[in-house]
Design a protein around this motif. Structure first.
Motif, PDB file in Angstrom:
ATOM      1  N   GLY B 251       0.613  -1.704  -0.395  1.00 45.85           N
ATOM      2  CA  GLY B 251       0.129   0.064   0.409  1.00 45.85           C
ATOM      3  C   GLY B 251       1.158   1.177   0.185  1.00 45.85           C
ATOM      4  N   GLY B 252       2.109   1.104  -0.456  1.00 45.07           N
ATOM      5  CA  GLY B 252       3.054   2.459  -0.558  1.00 45.07           C
ATOM      6  C   GLY B 252       3.278   2.948  -0.382  1.00 45.07           C
ATOM      7  N   THR B 253       3.704   2.194   1.545  1.00 44.00           N
ATOM      8  CA  THR B 253       4.447   2.251   2.396  1.00 44.00           C
ATOM      9  C   THR B 253       6.175   2.062   2.364  1.00 44.00           C
ATOM     10  N   THR B 254       6.684   2.278   3.493  1.00 46.77           N
ATOM     11  CA  THR B 254       8.016   1.590   2.887  1.00 46.77           C
ATOM     12  C   THR B 254       8.315   0.598   3.890  1.00 46.77           C
ATOM     13  N   ARG B 255       9.065  -0.265   4.015  1.00 41.30           N
ATOM     14  CA  ARG B 255       9.842  -0.413   5.604  1.00 41.30           C
ATOM     15  C   ARG B 255      11.255  -0.871   5.351  1.00 41.30           C
ATOM     16  N   LEU B 256      11.207  -0.120   6.877  1.00 44.13           N
ATOM     17  CA  LEU B 256      12.976  -0.394   7.495  1.00 44.13           C
ATOM     18  C   LEU B 256      12.832  -1.429   8.294  1.00 44.13           C
ATOM     19  N   THR B 257      13.899  -2.052   7.769  1.00 45.24           N
ATOM     20  CA  THR B 257      14.621  -2.850   8.668  1.00 45.24           C
ATOM     21  C   THR B 257      15.265  -2.658   9.970  1.00 45.24           C
ATOM     22  N   VAL B 258      15.487  -2.612  11.098  1.00 45.17           N
ATOM     23  CA  VAL B 258      16.476  -2.298  11.800  1.00 45.17           C
ATOM     24  C   VAL B 258      17.000  -3.556  13.244  1.00 45.17           C
ATOM     25  N   PRO B 259      18.223  -3.654  13.225  1.00 46.88           N
ATOM     26  CA  PRO B 259      18.552  -4.193  14.820  1.00 46.88           C
ATOM     27  C   PRO B 259      17.459  -3.547  15.405  1.00 46.88           C
ATOM     28  N   ALA B 260      16.984  -4.703  16.729  1.00 45.92           N
ATOM     29  CA  ALA B 260      16.030  -4.226  17.532  1.00 45.92           C
ATOM     30  C   ALA B 260      17.022  -2.577  18.615  1.00 45.92           C
ATOM     31  N   ALA B 261      17.872  -3.002  18.832  1.00 49.09           N
ATOM     32  CA  ALA B 261      18.461  -1.537  19.582  1.00 49.09           C
ATOM     33  C   ALA B 261      18.570  -0.541  18.611  1.00 49.09           C
ATOM     34  N   HIS B 262      18.181  -0.426  17.531  1.00 56.49           N
ATOM     35  CA  HIS B 262      18.166   1.246  16.908  1.00 56.49           C
ATOM     36  C   HIS B 262      16.714   1.485  16.564  1.00 56.49           C
ATOM     37  N   SER B 263      16.157   0.344  16.877  1.00 51.24           N
ATOM     38  CA  SER B 263      14.259   0.142  16.951  1.00 51.24           C
ATOM     39  C   SER B 263      13.524   1.901  16.900  1.00 51.24           C
ATOM     40  N   ASP B 264      14.398   2.378  18.633  1.00 48.44           N
ATOM     41  CA  ASP B 264      13.751   3.250  19.096  1.00 48.44           C
ATOM     42  C   ASP B 264      14.069   4.951  18.097  1.00 48.44           C
ATOM     43  N   ALA B 265      15.903   4.476  18.235  1.00 44.95           N
ATOM     44  CA  ALA B 265      16.376   6.523  17.672  1.00 44.95           C
ATOM     45  C   ALA B 265      15.874   5.840  16.003  1.00 44.95           C
ATOM     46  N   LEU B 266      15.188   4.598  15.729  1.00 49.84           N
ATOM     47  CA  LEU B 266      14.674   4.851  13.968  1.00 49.84           C
ATOM     48  C   LEU B 266      13.721   5.407  13.913  1.00 49.84           C
ATOM     49  N   LEU B 267      12.662   5.589  14.817  1.00 53.11           N
ATOM     50  CA  LEU B 267      10.682   5.457  15.125  1.00 53.11           C
ATOM     51  C   LEU B 267      11.153   7.476  15.523  1.00 53.11           C
ATOM     52  N   ARG B 268      11.864   7.394  16.093  1.00 51.55           N
ATOM     53  CA  ARG B 268      12.271   8.979  16.410  1.00 51.55           C
ATOM     54  C   ARG B 268      12.554   9.943  15.408  1.00 51.55           C
ATOM     55  N   ALA B 269      13.941   9.253  14.527  1.00 48.67           N
ATOM     56  CA  ALA B 269      13.926  10.222  13.200  1.00 48.67           C
ATOM     57  C   ALA B 269      13.025  10.545  12.125  1.00 48.67           C
ATOM     58  N   LEU B 270      12.271   9.457  12.093  1.00 44.14           N
ATOM     59  CA  LEU B 270      11.016   9.403  10.904  1.00 44.14           C
ATOM     60  C   LEU B 270      10.030  10.036  11.827  1.00 44.14           C
ATOM     61  N   LEU B 271       9.764   9.977  13.099  1.00 41.16           N
ATOM     62  CA  LEU B 271       8.741  10.988  13.920  1.00 41.16           C
ATOM     63  C   LEU B 271       9.100  12.561  13.319  1.00 41.16           C
ATOM     64  N   THR B 272      10.672  12.783  13.935  1.00 41.51           N
ATOM     65  CA  THR B 272      10.823  14.167  14.322  1.00 41.51           C
ATOM     66  C   THR B 272      11.043  14.819  12.988  1.00 41.51           C
ATOM     67  N   ALA B 273      11.372  13.888  11.414  1.00 44.36           N
ATOM     68  CA  ALA B 273      11.992  14.475   9.729  1.00 44.36           C
ATOM     69  C   ALA B 273      10.512  15.250   9.697  1.00 44.36           C
ATOM     70  N   ARG B 274      11.762  16.701   8.796  1.00 44.81           N
ATOM     71  CA  ARG B 274      10.438  17.587   8.112  1.00 44.81           C
ATOM     72  C   ARG B 274      10.424  17.063   7.137  1.00 44.81           C
ATOM     73  N   PRO B 275       9.040  16.540   6.237  1.00 47.76           N
ATOM     74  CA  PRO B 275       8.239  16.271   7.191  1.00 47.76           C
ATOM     75  C   PRO B 275       7.778  15.256   7.690  1.00 47.76           C
ATOM     76  N   PRO B 276       7.302  15.315   8.506  1.00 49.44           N
ATOM     77  CA  PRO B 276       7.546  13.838   9.390  1.00 49.44           C
ATOM     78  C   PRO B 276       6.884  12.898   8.558  1.00 49.44           C
ATOM     79  N   TRP B 277       7.188  11.472   9.129  1.00 51.49           N
ATOM     80  CA  TRP B 277       6.397  10.609   8.594  1.00 51.49           C
ATOM     81  C   TRP B 277       5.100   9.755   9.141  1.00 51.49           C
ATOM     82  N   HIS B 278       4.866   8.878   8.675  1.00 47.20           N
ATOM     83  CA  HIS B 278       3.462   8.463   9.422  1.00 47.20           C
ATOM     84  C   HIS B 278       3.780   6.756   9.390  1.00 47.20           C
TER      85      HIS B 278
END
Lengths: 222, 322
Positions: B251-278
């Motif tokens: 459905g037009g989304t992007t799948r990002l796969t990361v080591p679990a330890a990085h998942s919080d940091a990646l989520l933060r990066a996506l949510l605080t990006a300009r414009p933010p990701w959903h």
């Protein structure tokens, strides 16, 4: 550097390891400084006691931190600065003792020469007494810095080496402490005040050199 | 970090005639990297970490570009006459913080590691695990440019180990460099940018970092399904925390796969990006066939936790050891 000094000073005060040297120095003054004794003699006596006490306080300060805690502080502020803060804290503590000792002597002693005839002005005598105190305190700090980690690393050698060095510095002619003390004792005989500027300068240079050497070694010796 | 840190022909021995613990170490420490150092007991790992942290000076060679550094020792049996909060405030000031800031950060880090209840306990009365939390908090107070962890996980409870994993990923995502040693091979598995091995006094690269990591992923991984602005992935994948594998999702989304330890940091990066990701979904990645994932703990209860995305864990604070 201020943060390190604050940390080391708090460590010294809260560890209560300052208590034994302070009690020994207080007892030394109580025994040796008599009410109505000649003032210059008393200043000399008070200064002589400062030397071994400064060695002791320096040992307390440079061995006060467990290695793990020292490493944490060293990573943040470099080992040399951490060690410098230890030595400066010891020097500061010894200086407080020197000032208290001088005040004690000024209050109790008689401002005259040994014969109780020739008057000795209190203010210049106190100045000379403090300078003599520093001329003993600084070699003591230097000895403490050289007779402990990181310069002398064998456990068990620090105390005898420091004690022997303290006695030698007091007794041997040519040491700044001995020169300053001699000035006070002969001055007390004749009622003349000689401010020991030269011994003080020598003591200062010796202490600065010894501290610099110890700080430089602190990152080379694991 | 103003310039990249570099070890050039570094050697270290103790004493004038002692054997060389480390010889001829060449190491570039890139900014924002996670480096793992491996090696047997007594191989010189700790010596290398002490050199990196600036606690030791090399006997031979030179180290340039030393950044603001913090160090966590393996054991912190600090018989210091302070309370936990008092000690951390002093250390915060040594790290360059002002007093109010230092005590605020001290309280925050103790709380994050579940040791807030011990803030006013004298260090000498703390359990081994809580002392270790204080040692870890000390290093994190001032957001160091280089964080050196010498088996810092030893003695921490499971919750605190998980938090430290995530904190390491955060530090790296914020542009800090982290160098660590841990005897658990699953520690931050797959998350390290490079792995080195110390053997017989030499530092050897162990595997090829990113490429090899993607070829043979180890450790729990997390899939984040996110919906970005038209135009796709912000920047290149290498600039996102944990350097995720990026595939088109349903459905037009992007799948990002990361080591679990990085998942919080990646989520933060996506949510605080300009414009933010959903963010559409966060799920645990299925382990590749043939690689049985051991939980990072020997208790059977941890088996499920290990493969859960860390982002979804409800930060299970355990009662601090006492």
């Amino acid at each position: 550097m201020t943060a390190l000094l604050r940390y080391q000073a708090a460590l010294l005060i809260r560890s209560h390891r300052w208590l034994p040297p302070v009690i020994v120095y207080a007892a030394f003054l109580a025994i040796g400084v008599q009410t109505g004794g000649p003032i210059l003699d008393a200043y000399g006596f008070a200064a002589a006691g400062l030397l071994p006490v400064a060695v002791w306080l320096t040992r307390v300060c440079v061995t006060n931190e467990p290695p793990a805690a020292r490493n944490c502080a060293a990573a943040a502020a470099t080992p040399g600065r951490v060690h410098l803060a230890c030595v400066l804290t010891a020097a500061g503590a010894a200086l407080v003792l020197a000032l208290l000792g001088a005040a004690f002597v000024a209050l109790l002693s008689d401002p005259h020469a040994n014969d109780h005839q020739v008057a000795v002005p209190v203010l210049p005598a106190t100045g000379a007494g403090l300078l003599t105190g520093l001329s003993c305190l600084l070699p003591g700090v230097a000895t403490g810095a050289l007779c402990n980690w990181p310069v002398l690393r064998r456990p068990g050698w620090g105390v005898p080496a420091g004690l022997a060095a303290a006695v030698l510095l007091l007794v041997l002619g040519g040491s700044p402490a001995n020169a300053a003390l001699k000035g006070m004792i002969t001055g007390s005989e004749h009622g003349t005040i000689t401010a020991p500027w030269l011994p003080f300068a020598a003591a200062f240079l010796a202490a600065a050199g010894a501290t610099a050497a110890a700080c430089a070694l602190s990152s080379r010796r694991g | 970090m103003s310039q990249r840190m570099r070890l050039d022909g570094v050697g270290r021995r103790y004493g004038m005639r002692g054997p060389w613990v480390l010889r001829d170490v060449q190491l570039d420490v890139p900014v924002g990297a996670l480096l793992r150092i491996e090696g047997a007991n007594g191989s010189g790992k700790s010596t290398l970490l002490r050199l990196l942290a600036g606690i030791d000076r090399p006997t031979a060679g030179r180290i340039t570009g030393c950044p603001r550094t913090a160090y966590v020792p393996e054991r912190f049996p600090a018989a210091l006459p302070f309370t936990a909060a008092g000690y951390l405030t002093h250390l915060g000031r040594i790290h360059g913080l002002r007093t109010p800031e230092a005590s605020r950060c001290a309280a925050e880090w103790l709380e994050r590691f579940g040791a807030a209840g011990h803030a006013h306990t004298p260090l000498a009365e703390l359990s081994k695990g809580t002392s270790q939390k204080v040692a870890v908090a000390q290093a994190l107070l001032a957001e160091p440019e280089l964080l050196v962890l010498d088996e810092a996980w030893t003695g921490l409870d499971r919750a605190a180990r998980g938090i430290l994993d995530r904190v390491v990923a955060e530090r790296v995502a914020d542009g800090g460099t982290v160098v660590f040693v841990d005897h658990d091979p699953r520690r931050l598995a797959g998350a390290a940018d490079s792995v080195y091995r110390v053997a017989e006094g030499l530092l050897l690269p162990r595997d090829g970092g990113t490429e090899e990591r993607q070829a043979a992923p180890v450790g729990p991984r997390v899939v984040i399904e996110a919906e970005g602005p038209p135009g796709g992935v912000p920047g290149s994948a290498a600039h996102l925390p944990g350097a995720p594998d990026i595939d088109p999702g349903p459905g037009g989304t992007t799948r990002l796969t990361v080591p679990a330890a990085h998942s919080d940091a990646l989520l933060r990066a996506l949510l605080t990006a300009r414009p933010p990701w959903h963010i559409r979904a966060v799920t645990a990645a299925a382990p590749p066939p043939g690689t049985a994932h051991e939980p990072p703990d020997d208790t059977s209860g941890a088996a499920h936790q290990a493969t859960l995305p860390t982002a979804l864990q409800d930060t299970p604070y355990e009662a601090p050891l006492s």
